[in-house]
Scaffold this motif. Structure first.
Motif, mmCIF file in Angstrom:
data_model
loop_
_atom_site.group_PDB
_atom_site.id
_atom_site.type_symbol
_atom_site.label_atom_id
_atom_site.label_comp_id
_atom_site.label_asym_id
_atom_site.label_seq_id
_atom_site.Cartn_x
_atom_site.Cartn_y
_atom_site.Cartn_z
ATOM 1 N N LEU A 1 61.331 35.872 21.029
ATOM 2 C CA LEU A 1 62.641 36.178 20.432
ATOM 3 C C LEU A 1 62.773 35.548 19.052
ATOM 4 O O LEU A 1 63.301 36.173 18.111
ATOM 5 C CB LEU A 1 63.765 35.690 21.345
ATOM 6 C CG LEU A 1 64.147 36.597 22.521
ATOM 7 C CD1 LEU A 1 65.266 35.948 23.340
ATOM 8 C CD2 LEU A 1 64.596 37.967 22.032
ATOM 9 N N ALA A 2 62.310 34.302 18.908
ATOM 10 C CA ALA A 2 62.364 33.634 17.606
ATOM 11 C C ALA A 2 61.520 34.383 16.581
ATOM 12 O O ALA A 2 61.933 34.599 15.437
ATOM 13 C CB ALA A 2 61.901 32.185 17.731
ATOM 14 N N ASP A 3 60.318 34.789 16.996
ATOM 15 C CA ASP A 3 59.448 35.562 16.106
ATOM 16 C C ASP A 3 60.130 36.853 15.669
ATOM 17 O O ASP A 3 60.056 37.255 14.497
ATOM 18 C CB ASP A 3 58.134 35.914 16.812
ATOM 19 C CG ASP A 3 57.204 34.720 16.965
ATOM 20 O OD1 ASP A 3 57.601 33.603 16.590
ATOM 21 O OD2 ASP A 3 56.079 34.909 17.469
ATOM 22 N N GLN A 4 60.788 37.511 16.609
ATOM 23 C CA GLN A 4 61.443 38.778 16.290
ATOM 24 C C GLN A 4 62.641 38.578 15.365
ATOM 25 O O GLN A 4 62.938 39.445 14.529
ATOM 26 C CB GLN A 4 61.878 39.480 17.578
ATOM 27 C CG GLN A 4 60.713 40.001 18.395
ATOM 28 C CD GLN A 4 61.159 40.711 19.648
ATOM 29 O OE1 GLN A 4 61.657 41.831 19.622
ATOM 30 N NE2 GLN A 4 60.985 40.046 20.789
ATOM 31 N N ALA A 5 63.329 37.454 15.504
ATOM 32 C CA ALA A 5 64.427 37.156 14.590
ATOM 33 C C ALA A 5 63.897 37.000 13.169
ATOM 34 O O ALA A 5 64.464 37.531 12.203
ATOM 35 C CB ALA A 5 65.150 35.889 15.034
ATOM 36 N N LEU A 6 62.777 36.265 13.027
ATOM 37 C CA LEU A 6 62.149 36.115 11.714
ATOM 38 C C LEU A 6 61.665 37.465 11.200
ATOM 39 O O LEU A 6 61.876 37.815 10.026
ATOM 40 C CB LEU A 6 60.978 35.133 11.813
ATOM 41 C CG LEU A 6 60.126 34.947 10.553
ATOM 42 C CD1 LEU A 6 60.965 34.450 9.388
ATOM 43 C CD2 LEU A 6 58.969 33.996 10.831
ATOM 44 N N SER B 1 65.880 26.589 9.790
ATOM 45 C CA SER B 1 66.088 25.189 10.171
ATOM 46 C C SER B 1 64.893 24.722 10.999
ATOM 47 O O SER B 1 64.153 25.521 11.590
ATOM 48 C CB SER B 1 67.369 25.046 10.993
ATOM 49 O OG SER B 1 67.211 25.645 12.275
ATOM 50 N N GLU B 2 64.710 23.395 11.056
ATOM 51 C CA GLU B 2 63.607 22.847 11.838
ATOM 52 C C GLU B 2 63.719 23.190 13.328
ATOM 53 O O GLU B 2 62.708 23.558 13.950
ATOM 54 C CB GLU B 2 63.538 21.324 11.654
ATOM 55 C CG GLU B 2 62.345 20.691 12.343
ATOM 56 C CD GLU B 2 62.213 19.210 12.024
ATOM 57 O OE1 GLU B 2 61.371 18.553 12.658
ATOM 58 O OE2 GLU B 2 62.945 18.705 11.143
ATOM 59 N N PRO B 3 64.924 23.103 13.945
ATOM 60 C CA PRO B 3 65.022 23.504 15.359
ATOM 61 C C PRO B 3 64.571 24.946 15.589
ATOM 62 O O PRO B 3 63.910 25.236 16.597
ATOM 63 C CB PRO B 3 66.512 23.329 15.670
ATOM 64 C CG PRO B 3 66.966 22.261 14.723
ATOM 65 C CD PRO B 3 66.199 22.519 13.464
ATOM 66 N N PHE B 4 64.914 25.843 14.676
ATOM 67 C CA PHE B 4 64.464 27.226 14.832
ATOM 68 C C PHE B 4 62.959 27.325 14.617
ATOM 69 O O PHE B 4 62.251 28.013 15.367
ATOM 70 C CB PHE B 4 65.184 28.147 13.845
ATOM 71 C CG PHE B 4 64.611 29.538 13.803
ATOM 72 C CD1 PHE B 4 64.957 30.464 14.766
ATOM 73 C CD2 PHE B 4 63.696 29.906 12.823
ATOM 74 C CE1 PHE B 4 64.405 31.743 14.760
ATOM 75 C CE2 PHE B 4 63.144 31.171 12.804
ATOM 76 C CZ PHE B 4 63.500 32.097 13.777
ATOM 77 N N PHE B 5 62.450 26.657 13.589
ATOM 78 C CA PHE B 5 61.026 26.715 13.276
ATOM 79 C C PHE B 5 60.182 26.293 14.476
ATOM 80 O O PHE B 5 59.128 26.877 14.739
ATOM 81 C CB PHE B 5 60.722 25.814 12.073
ATOM 82 C CG PHE B 5 59.264 25.641 11.790
ATOM 83 C CD1 PHE B 5 58.532 26.636 11.147
ATOM 84 C CD2 PHE B 5 58.601 24.475 12.183
ATOM 85 C CE1 PHE B 5 57.174 26.466 10.899
ATOM 86 C CE2 PHE B 5 57.244 24.309 11.934
ATOM 87 C CZ PHE B 5 56.532 25.312 11.292
ATOM 88 N N ARG B 6 60.656 25.297 15.229
ATOM 89 C CA ARG B 6 59.890 24.792 16.364
ATOM 90 C C ARG B 6 59.837 25.792 17.520
ATOM 91 O O ARG B 6 59.029 25.637 18.445
ATOM 92 C CB ARG B 6 60.465 23.465 16.849
ATOM 93 C CG ARG B 6 60.320 22.349 15.819
ATOM 94 C CD ARG B 6 60.676 20.985 16.387
ATOM 95 N NE ARG B 6 60.550 19.943 15.369
ATOM 96 C CZ ARG B 6 59.408 19.417 14.962
ATOM 97 N NH1 ARG B 6 58.265 19.834 15.501
ATOM 98 N NH2 ARG B 6 59.377 18.465 14.042
ATOM 99 N N LEU B 7 60.679 26.809 17.506
ATOM 100 C CA LEU B 7 60.633 27.842 18.538
ATOM 101 C C LEU B 7 59.549 28.883 18.268
ATOM 102 O O LEU B 7 59.115 29.584 19.180
ATOM 103 C CB LEU B 7 61.986 28.570 18.625
ATOM 104 C CG LEU B 7 63.216 27.758 19.030
ATOM 105 C CD1 LEU B 7 64.428 28.684 19.089
ATOM 106 C CD2 LEU B 7 63.012 27.059 20.360
#
Length: 488
Positions: free
Chosen positions: A155-160, A248-254
């Motif tokens: 999901l994080a990848d798809q958001a990016l 953000s760093e929290p998002f990056f770590r996902l």
């Protein structure tokens, strides 16, 4: 029967207003035109479809909860909200105020065309559109507690991916977005002669309260949280760092390693004394690429350059062979082969065709084919581009995003082109610089960032911004440097 189908539809709407396919049933399902059941079904379908568009994903749980729990025929939309965890994306249209002044009433077309492309991509990337705030859009990817680490990373990848694809497609369909009246177009391009549609974006993850905001006269289903505010902060900071997207760093770590590989840390900041410091990351994108240039790769393709040289050599060889044939004829049969010489030796040959025929009879060769000016590959590509642009301006685009797999970061040619200015060696050099900056070795950091500026021909926004920070402090980190900037 029809009554049972109506009851079943209402139950489905109560459970998941966004998951229902709102379609009008026909006579085969028992809904004949003119019957009260048919009128009722049509009404429910229209109301359900309007709820889906008007409330969005955040409103789905509010509607479902009220339909399931309401009593006495009354809705209570002012109840308590629910805490959820979500990825939040916030994007803003650049130069919107100026564009509004130029476009006036046509600014609605402008915003809705951008939304059409942006929302289409976000939904295909498993996200949802939440709020449209004039020139800004709030987008969400809700994280259910049952999701695995791999599913969250997807999901994080798809958001990016959604934001990177949006940058590409908004540029590709520029003609569609800015297809206004002559007067509005003239005002826009008079103020911005080289206007291009641009957005700035931020991605963050955290908790939020999902619920209805407002009164019984007007409500909005949305999210309240400091994490939503952090997402807006990231978007507003993109201008400082000279990048189109900040993470953000929290998002990056996902992110999965496949996607995180192409991101770089550009700073470390602390938003307030009550929050922990966090890193800021960027995914680099070249905004100057002409995505409408269908042959943009040919310009850098060595093979095509070699083929052009081969074709030129063959043409030259054919001309030389023809001249050699003429020279080999007996002296009495030789004629001048240059048009000007032929005309001088025989004034009666007034036309090119007559000179060509006379030459052919004398030397016994077939009449030469009419010489046509060759059309270069670049010219053909330019003509194809113009035709494609004209078609794009007339038609509402349908943007298709392939089903997500991690391989897309290395196989999608658009994504590869988009990040072409920052390669692995640049990112490795940058990482050394940002690590030196964070630990307080600003002398070394400055030397490295000077080098990244040189490599980028002084166009790298993050390098420029950090160098300015270092210069403001006289080239050395403060004595009490904690490893981050206080940005509050």
């Amino acid at each position: 029967g029809p009554i049972e189908r109506l009851v079943d539809l209402v139950r489905k709407i109560s459970a998941n207003p966004l998951g229902v396919e709102y379609k009008v049933l026909g006579a085969d399902e028992g809904f004949l035109e003119g019957l009260e059941t048919t009128v009722l079904l049509t009404t429910i379908t229209k109301i359900g479809a309007l709820m889906r568009v008007g409330f969005g994903e955040a409103g789905a749980s509010v509607i479902a909860r009220n339909l399931a729990e309401s009593s006495g025929g009354r809705l209570n939309l002012m109840g308590a909200g629910n805490m959820i965890r979500s990825i939040f994306g916030f994007c803003d249209v650049r130069q919107f105020t100026d564009a509004t002044e130029c476009l006036q009433e046509e600014v609605m077309l402008f915003v809705n065309r951008i939304a059409h492309i942006l929302h289409s991509i976000v939904v295909q990337c498993s996200g949802a559109a939440n709020k449209n705030i004039g020139d800004a859009f709030l987008l969400t990817w809700k994280l259910d507690e049952k999701l695995t680490v791999a599913q969250v990373a997807s999901l994080a990848d798809q958001a990016l991916l959604a934001f990177m694809k949006s940058l590409i497609e908004l540029s590709r369909y520029q003609e569609f977005i800015v297809n206004f009246s002559l007067a509005a177009t003239a005002r826009l391009y008079k103020r911005f002669p080289e206007y291009n549609v641009r957005i700035g974006s931020g991605l963050h993850v955290g908790w939020a309260i999902e619920g209805a905001i407002g009164s019984h006269r007007k409500i909005d289903a949305s999210y309240l949280s400091p994490h939503v505010n952090n997402t807006e902060y990231l978007e507003s900071s993109t201008k400082q760092y000279g990048v189109p997207l900040l993470l953000s760093e929290p998002f990056f770590r996902l992110l999965s390693p496949a996607a995180a590989k192409y991101c770089r840390q550009v700073d470390r900041i602390r938003r307030s004394e009550f929050e922990e410091p966090m890193g800021l990351y960027a995914y680099d994108a070249d905004l100057d690429i002409d995505w409408n240039d269908l042959g943009r790769h040919l310009k850098f393709n060595v093979k095509n350059k070699l083929m052009d040289k081969v074709r030129q050599a063959r043409t030259k060889n054919a001309e030389n062979m023809r001249l050699a044939q003429l020279e080999a004829l007996p002296a009495g049969n030789k004629v001048p082969h240059h048009p000007a010489a032929i005309s001088a030796s025989d004034p009666k040959m007034l036309s090119r065709s007559r000179r060509g025929s006379a030459l052919s009879r004398l030397v016994g060769l077939a009449p030469p084919a009419p010489v046509e000016e060759p059309v270069s590959d670049e010219k053909k590509q330019e003509m194809a581009n113009l035709e494609a642009r004209a078609q794009r301006a007339k038609q509402t685009p349908t943007v298709i995003v392939p089903k997500y797999t991690e391989a897309i970061w290395t196989t999608d040619q658009d994504l590869i082109d988009q990040r072409h200015k920052v390669n692995d060696s640049f990112r490795a050099l940058w990482e050394n610089g940002i690590n030196a900056y964070i630990r307080g070795d600003w002398g070394k950091a400055r030397d490295i960032f000077d080098e990244t500026m040189r490599l980028s021909k002084k166009k790298d926004g993050p390098s420029k911004f950090i160098i300015e920070i270092i210069n403001e402090h006289g080239g050395a980190a403060p004595q009490d440097w904690p490893g981050y900037r206080a940005d509050y």
